[in-house]
Every structure is written in C-alpha cells, then in structure tokens.
Scaffold this active site. Structure first.
Site, PDB file in Angstrom:
ATOM      1  N   LYS A  94       0.873   4.787   6.963  1.00 33.25           N
ATOM      2  CA  LYS A  94      -0.085   5.521   6.471  1.00 33.25           C
ATOM      3  C   LYS A  94       0.276   7.231   5.891  1.00 33.25           C
ATOM      4  O   LYS A  94       0.883   7.207   7.030  1.00 33.25           O
ATOM      5  CB  LYS A  94      -1.608   5.573   6.014  1.00 33.25           C
ATOM      6  CG  LYS A  94      -2.401   4.119   6.258  1.00 33.25           C
ATOM      7  CD  LYS A  94      -2.485   4.219   4.292  1.00 33.25           C
ATOM      8  CE  LYS A  94      -3.165   2.937   4.274  1.00 33.25           C
ATOM      9  NZ  LYS A  94      -2.203   1.488   4.451  1.00 33.25           N
ATOM     10  N   SER A  97       1.131  -1.011  -0.419  1.00 30.55           N
ATOM     11  CA  SER A  97       0.162  -0.407   0.322  1.00 30.55           C
ATOM     12  C   SER A  97       0.984   0.968   0.349  1.00 30.55           C
ATOM     13  O   SER A  97       0.290   2.345  -0.009  1.00 30.55           O
ATOM     14  CB  SER A  97      -0.758  -0.590   1.098  1.00 30.55           C
ATOM     15  OG  SER A  97      -0.336   0.311   2.017  1.00 30.55           O
TER      16      SER A  97
END
Lengths: 153, 424
Positions: free
Chosen positions: A110, A73
């Site tokens: 993230k 990701s």
C-alpha cells in the site's frame, strides 16, 4: 557450477543462493583508436564499464527481498498483478512511500500517507478506500524501492 | 572484545518473517521427512513439547489447530542466516559463524565504552533489516560472551543485549547465578566431578586455581577458568561441548580460487565432522557448506556464499556427508573469486538411538545401516590407531536421492522466483 545432470537429480536438495552473479547488460566495446587529429578517443576512459541492474536496484542486499504483486489494488500507482517488487527493510517508512505492511496478520502492499495528520494505507484503486491504521494492529515490513513490470513478449 | 549474536528460535523466526499469522502461536519445525520436532517457538516450548518429539504423537494437537508444524525449509533458513551474517559484517570484519543461528563478532579495536551503544545498534539492525530477532552478548572472552548472551536472552531487563566486563559487580552476581552446566565447554560429566569439589556455579569455577584445575582436569578446563576471568585463550574449535552442531573450518595458508583445492578442503572438513559426529554418538540431518573470501583485501572481489544440503535421512556415514558437502560446494562455487576459508557445519543433530523411530524403514535399510555402521567403525579405529587421515574417502557415493517428504514446507521466499511472497 553444478553440471546439469547433478542439478536435475538434486533439484529438491541443492539450494544454491550465491551472491548475485554479475549480470551486466551487453555494451558496445570501445576500441581506443586515436582520432584523425591524433587525440585519444574521449570514449577511452569508459572502456570496460558495464551496467548491472542489481547494483542499480539493490542498495542493501542483506535487507532486500523480492515479492510478487497479486491483485489490482495498486494499479493507480502503476503496480500491476504479477509485478515484482524490490523491498528494502533497511529504510524507515515516510509518508508517500509505497510500503509492504502487516495489517492484522495479512501482508499487503500500500501507499503510506498522512491524511489530516493521521496515518493511512492507501490503495491506488478507487474501489478500495484508504485504511486508517491508527487504531489497527499494523506494522511496516519494508519499503518498496522499485517495481519490475515485465511484458509478455 | 568479542560478541556472540544468537538468533532467537531461528527456524521459527524465519517462518514468521514471511507469515505474520504465525506470530505468537505455538510453532514447530519438523525434521526432514517430517519425522520429529527439531525447532520450537517459545509458545511450543511452553506447552511442554520436547525437542525431538515424534510428529505422530502431536497429530491430535495439529488437527485441533492448537499447534502448527512446518516441514524444514533449509533453503530459507540458510539464506536468512547469510543475511544476518551480512548485516553483522557491516560492523566487523571478523564474523565467524558458530552455527547456523549463532555468530561470533570480533570487536578488536573498538572503544570499550561504546560497546553497549554498538551492541544495541547491532541488535536493532539485524532485526530491522532481516526480520530475525537476536540476542547480543559481548565480553572480552568467548566463554563470557556466551554467558552474556544467555543473560541477554533469559533476563528481560537486558532487552536482548548484555555487555560483560569481568571486574564488574554485576558480572560476579551473574556468574553466581549461573550453574556450571551453562558454562561453555563444561559437559555433564565435568559438572558431576566439579560438584564433588563443591563447585556449583560459574563463579566457583572462576575462583578456582587454574593450575590446580589443569592438574586435576585438563588444559581445556584451565583455559575456561582463565576465560571466566577475562583472559582470552579459547578459539572457536577448542571447546568440546556436547554439541547440537559440529563445525569444522579453517583458513587456508594462501588464498585459492581452485575448485579442486576447495573440494579437498571441504572433503577434509566433512570427514573430520563425520568422525566427531560418530564420537558423540549423533546423526546429522543437514550439512551447511560455506566459503569466505578475504575481507582484508578490498581490492579483490568479495564473495562469501553458503548453502545447506538436506540429507535424505539422519546419518553419520561419512559417504553421505561427503556427497552432500560436495554437492553444496559445487552449487555455490563461482570462478573468479579467491577464497581464504572454507568450512562444513553439521546441523540438527540427533542422538543415534532416535533413528530407530523411523517408520519408513524396511529390512534393506536396516541392513544397509548396519553395514555402514561397521564400515565407519572400522574407519575410525584405523584412523585412531594409525593416525588421523590414514584411511580416507576420496570419492563420494553417488546417491540417487529419493524425494524428501516436505509436505508442509513453507515457500522458499528468498531463493526461488516462483515462490516469492504474494501481496495484495
């Protein structure tokens, strides 16, 4: 340090976690010889200096944790599966930081961003859309200071 | 002023730092070999599950997913304890571990008026930097700091931080609300004897005449009275409370970097600890060893490591404890540093009779234990009669340790490369 025999038999018992051992890069030894002109070598002042990665990457040892990346990701930000993250809990997260966050019981890595004044956790991969965190249970666990990417050699 | 920083539900908190799903759930940590519960989260306490409950009695609850039990992960707990200590050391040069999850912090020379602000910063930073929630109690004496800490923990209005000034009205009210059994160093028997004299609260004891207390009871209790009044007179090892941990440590006369000297010191502390352990009829499950370099010598390299070694079974046998202590020392010792203090802490103590619960025992174990008991009893008697240290153990028993059962241990997130937390 323990003898190798002791380590083997007590592998499961002993838990050594000493302060990071000094582990400096090899460096050329500077021999301080006066130059032809008789001036002292300008390298003299640097004699004995070594480079310690711990010193460079870890600003606050008590608050620094290593974590491993699993999944793709974050590839757009240059963070690949298997990479080691250096996570510092003592930093206050600001937009733009790569953070380790707790989102609904999961621990994720993230990028923290503001989109139109609202906070989002963004992946570096078009397959995963930004996650709006203003209506989620979300907490910053720590801020990623650096990423260590090791090549297979 | 002196502060006592106490980690909240330390083992459970360590687990939760890396596994947030455990947050808010009833969580217990099991002793080595997964025998019984040695640490509980508040939620588990609320279910009425007692300390030391045998795990087999809880299997049903585990299967139903109503409680979570983890094997002890001492490697993680030891590392997190060190981190907490390191954060505290940013504030004070005088941090003394009292147990794995409690530390005294000296604030000599700090402005008293800024104590509350400082304590709040301490409280916040430990939580933020390490993930471990703590309570902070600050007062002029250790005994009052203990009480302040207790108040910080029990009373939500303090928000985890309590600074006690001995002459404040609030302090009086707090002492009046504190039963004697919660005063540092006042054991159960003393509570009963003092009750006969009409003393029930910490305030009653504080109001007693110190000299009369000394004559009737002991110098130690007299000191407790003085401490309650705000006069410091106790050092860490002075208090003989019914302990859940035993700590033996001492500063060296001069600094040393010699492994053999450190071994001697550690051996002495471990033996002394084992003696105390037997005196109070307890067994230990893990041994913590720590070294401290000299913080007052910034010109020297600093290294204050600690480590925990688990024992294969709860024991009070000096030989087991020595072997663990020695192994721990060897694993943290590094050449090139000079140390000024070494110590041994016995962790997770159980009462002697509980060991009978072990289902893994066979006759050989029982015989071995009986021999050990006799040997230790002889050792203690001789040392009592002829002076401490008459009979000593110089060589530790090489113990071919069988594997510990730790089927439900969480990853050793902070000490093993292969076990780092994985993130998506």
């Amino acid at each position: 340090m323990t003898t190798s025999a002791a380590i083997a038999s007590h592998e499961t018992l002993a838990c050594p976690h000493p302060a990071p051992e000094r582990c400096a890069l090899p460096h050329p030894t500077v021999t301080s010889r006066a130059g032809i002109s008789g001036f002292p070598s300008p390298a003299e002042d640097y004699a004995g200096r070594t480079l310690d990665l711990n010193e460079r990457l870890i600003k606050r040892p008590a608050a620094t944790f290593f974590m491993t990346v699993a999944g793709d990701s974050m590839e757009g930000y240059g963070i690949y599966p298997g990479d080691t993250l250096v996570v510092d809990r003592s930093i206050d997260a600001r937009p733009g930081h790569i953070v380790v966050a707790l989102v609904e019981g999961e621990v994720v890595v993230k990028r923290y961003e503001l989109i139109g004044q609202r906070p989002y956790l963004c992946s570096g991969n078009a397959m995963y859309p930004p996650v709006a965190i203003f209506d989620l249970e979300c907490q910053v666990w720590g801020v990623v200071r650096s990423v260590i990417h090791e090549y297979a050699v | 002023m002196i502060g006592l920083v106490d980690c909240n539900n330390f083992y459970a908190s360590c687990e939760r730092v890396f596994d947030p799903r455990l947050e808010g759930r009833p969580l217990g940590v099991m002793s080595n070999n997964d025998g019984c519960v040695i640490a509980r989260s508040n939620e588990l306490k609320a279910l009425g599950i007692e300390m030391g409950t045998p795990v087999f009695q809880l299997q049903q609850l585990v299967r139903e997913g109503r409680i979570h039990l983890l094997s002890s992960n001492y490697e993680l707990y030891g590392d997190m304890s060190t981190r907490v200590r390191e954060v505290l050391e940013e504030f004070s040069a005088g941090v003394e571990p009292y147990s794995i999850d409690e530390m005294f912090v000296r604030f000599d020379g700090f402005d008293r008026n800024s104590m509350l602000t400082l304590s709040r910063t301490l409280h916040r930073n430990v939580r933020k930097f390490t993930g471990i929630p703590v309570c902070v109690g600050v007062a002029p004496t250790r005994t009052l700091a203990k009480l302040a800490n207790r108040a910080a923990k029990k009373r939500p209005e303090f928000k985890g931080v309590c600074v006690l000034e001995p002459e404040d009205v609030g302090t009086q009210r707090l002492l009046e609300d504190t039963p004697l059994s919660d005063v540092w160093g006042v054991g159960r028997r003393l509570v009963e004897r003092l009750a006969l004299q009409g003393m029930r609260t910490a305030w009653d004891l504080r109001q007693a005449d110190p000299q009369a207390i000394r004559q009737r009871y002991s110098v130690v209790l007299e000191r407790t009275v003085l401490e309650l009044r705000g006069t410091p007179c106790l050092e860490m090892n002075d208090v003989d409370e019914a302990r859940q941990r035993i700590m033996t440590s001492r500063s060296f006369g001069r600094m040393t970097g010699e492994l053999s000297e450190l071994q001697d010191a550690i051996r002495q502390h471990a033996q002394r600890g084992a003696e105390k352990l037997r005196q109070q009829g307890s067994l230990t499950r893990a041994v913590m060893i720590f070294l401290k370099s000299n913080r007052h010598r910034p010109d020297l390299p600093q290294y204050s490591p600690s480590t925990i070694v688990e024992l294969t079974a709860p024991t009070s046998d000096t030989r087991d404890i020595l072997a663990a202590a020695r192994e721990g020392l060897e694993s943290i010792f590094l050449r090139g540093y000079r140390f000024m203090k070494a110590g041994v802490m016995l962790l997770d103590l159980v009462d002697q009779p509980r060991e009978q619960l072990s289902l893994l025992d066979n006759e050989e174990d029982i015989a071995r234990r009986e021999r050990s008991r006799q040997l230790m009893a002889t050792l203690d008697t001789m040392n009592q009669k002829m002076g401490r240290g008459t009979v000593r153990l110089g060589v530790a028993r090489p113990d071919a340790a069988w594997q510990l059962r730790c089927a439900h241990r969480s990853a050793r997130y902070t000490t093993r490369w292969q076990e780092l937390k994985q993130l998506r």
